[in-house]
Design an enzyme around this catalytic site. Structure first.
Site, short mmCIF file in Angstrom:
data_model
loop_
_atom_site.label_atom_id
_atom_site.label_comp_id
_atom_site.label_asym_id
_atom_site.label_seq_id
_atom_site.Cartn_x
_atom_site.Cartn_y
_atom_site.Cartn_z
N THR A 110 0.87 -1.17 0.00
CA THR A 110 0.00 0.00 0.00
C THR A 110 0.91 1.22 0.00
O THR A 110 1.57 1.53 0.99
CB THR A 110 -0.93 0.01 1.22
OG1 THR A 110 -1.82 -1.10 1.14
CG2 THR A 110 -1.75 1.30 1.27
N LYS A 185 -7.34 1.61 -3.30
CA LYS A 185 -7.04 1.27 -1.90
C LYS A 185 -7.26 2.48 -1.00
O LYS A 185 -7.71 2.35 0.14
CB LYS A 185 -5.60 0.77 -1.78
CG LYS A 185 -5.17 0.40 -0.35
CD LYS A 185 -6.00 -0.75 0.24
CE LYS A 185 -5.61 -1.04 1.69
NZ LYS A 185 -4.30 -1.72 1.81
N LYS A 253 -0.32 5.79 8.20
CA LYS A 253 0.45 5.86 6.96
C LYS A 253 -0.48 5.88 5.77
O LYS A 253 -0.33 6.70 4.85
CB LYS A 253 1.41 4.67 6.89
CG LYS A 253 2.33 4.64 5.66
CD LYS A 253 1.78 3.81 4.50
CE LYS A 253 1.81 2.33 4.80
NZ LYS A 253 1.38 1.52 3.62
#
Length: 300
Positions: A110, A185, A253
């Site tokens: 990711t 995502k 994050k």
């Protein structure tokens, strides 16, 4: 005891693959590739972790990403962030330096759409195909081989990745051109942030009202409020248990990737920005490694 579930695999032609990054996600994902009959070479910064993987699943491990990738037809990666990804892909010991023309690189990290596009261009210069393919489903999804994989890249590259990557996925879908997987995502994480915050507020509200919140969640999970988070995390939130799952550090994050991209494309994401700050509060409480459902600790 195996670190992966007992799923069955459709028959596929064995392929020489490399897997770079054996964290909580990569370790079982690479294991599914091996159990499905593919010839797997792994790389991990900790050679002890790589050796543990070989002890469980067979195959081989290499001392550098370049050496792991050298004989592979497909290289998979799953590391922490943009900088980690660049460190294992670029440079003299990076995977790209070892790839032969015609190889396929599939990245499950990711990361940002920016780094996906960078790697796509770097791979293209070496006549290598690239697909950005972040996953959703958490550690349990990786262990049980039921991840959701969101892909960005050229159609022919995706078509090559699909039958191999599907061994650890229940959905392996091309969203669009390179970077689209990472952007999808980000949409996923925006949704999760809002759902977990709403669930946290409901649990805190119900406790303040002296309700049996496990009973309440069991009831409302049968209606329009149902969600994966409610069914899989609601009970543990009521019990004040968070020592598992997707860590707050990782979620922050991911949400910062969302906020950076939103600034670039002009999106307004006020809820996401607010929940990111709530997660900062959880970090200050010592919850950096707690599951993301620990948002409720700010309220109860």
């Amino acid at each position: 005891m195996s670190s992966i579930g007992s799923r069955t695999y459709e028959a596929t032609t064995p392929v020489d693959v490399a897997f770079i990054g054996l964290g909580v996600m990569g370790f079982p994902m690479a294991g599914h590739l091996a159990r499905a009959g593919h010839n797997v070479t792994v790389y991990n910064r900790s050679s002890a972790k790589a050796q543990a993987w070989v002890d469980e699943f067979g195959g081989a491990h290499a001392p550098t990403p370049r050496e792991a990738a050298a004989k592979a037809d497909i290289v998979f990666s799953c590391v922490g962030n943009d900088d980690d990804l660049r460190s294992v892909m670029l440079g003299d010991d990076g995977a790209l330096a070892g790839l032969r023309p015609g190889t396929l690189l599939v990245d499950h990290t990711t990361a940002s759409a920016k780094v996906a596009r960078e790697l796509y261009e770097a791979a293209k210069a070496r006549q290598v195909s690239f697909v950005d393919a972040p996953v959703s489903g958490g550690q349990a999804g990786a262990v049980n081989g039921v991840l959701t994989v969101m892909c960005g890249g050229d159609v022919d590259a995706f078509d090559r990745a699909l039958p191999v990557g599907s061994v650890y996925a229940r959905a392996f879908t091309r969203i669009g051109d390179v970077g689209a997987g990472q952007l999808a995502k980000m949409c996923n994480q925006i949704c999760i942030a809002g759902i977990v915050q709403g669930l946290s507020e409901a649990i805190a509200f119900g406790k303040n009202a002296d309700l049996d919140m496990k009973l309440v969640l069991d009831v409302i999970a049968k209606g329009a409020a149902q969600s994966w988070q409610m069914e899989n995390r609601g009970g543990t939130m009521v019990d004040d248990k968070f020592d598992f799952g997707f860590a707050v550090d990782w979620m922050r994050k991911d949400l910062n990737l969302v906020l950076d991209e939103a600034r670039l494309n002009g999106s307004r994401v006020p809820m996401t920005a607010l929940v990111d700050q709530f997660y900062a509060d959880v970090q200050q409480m010592g919850g950096s490694r707690w599951d993301t459902s620990s948002l409720v600790k700010r309220l109860v």
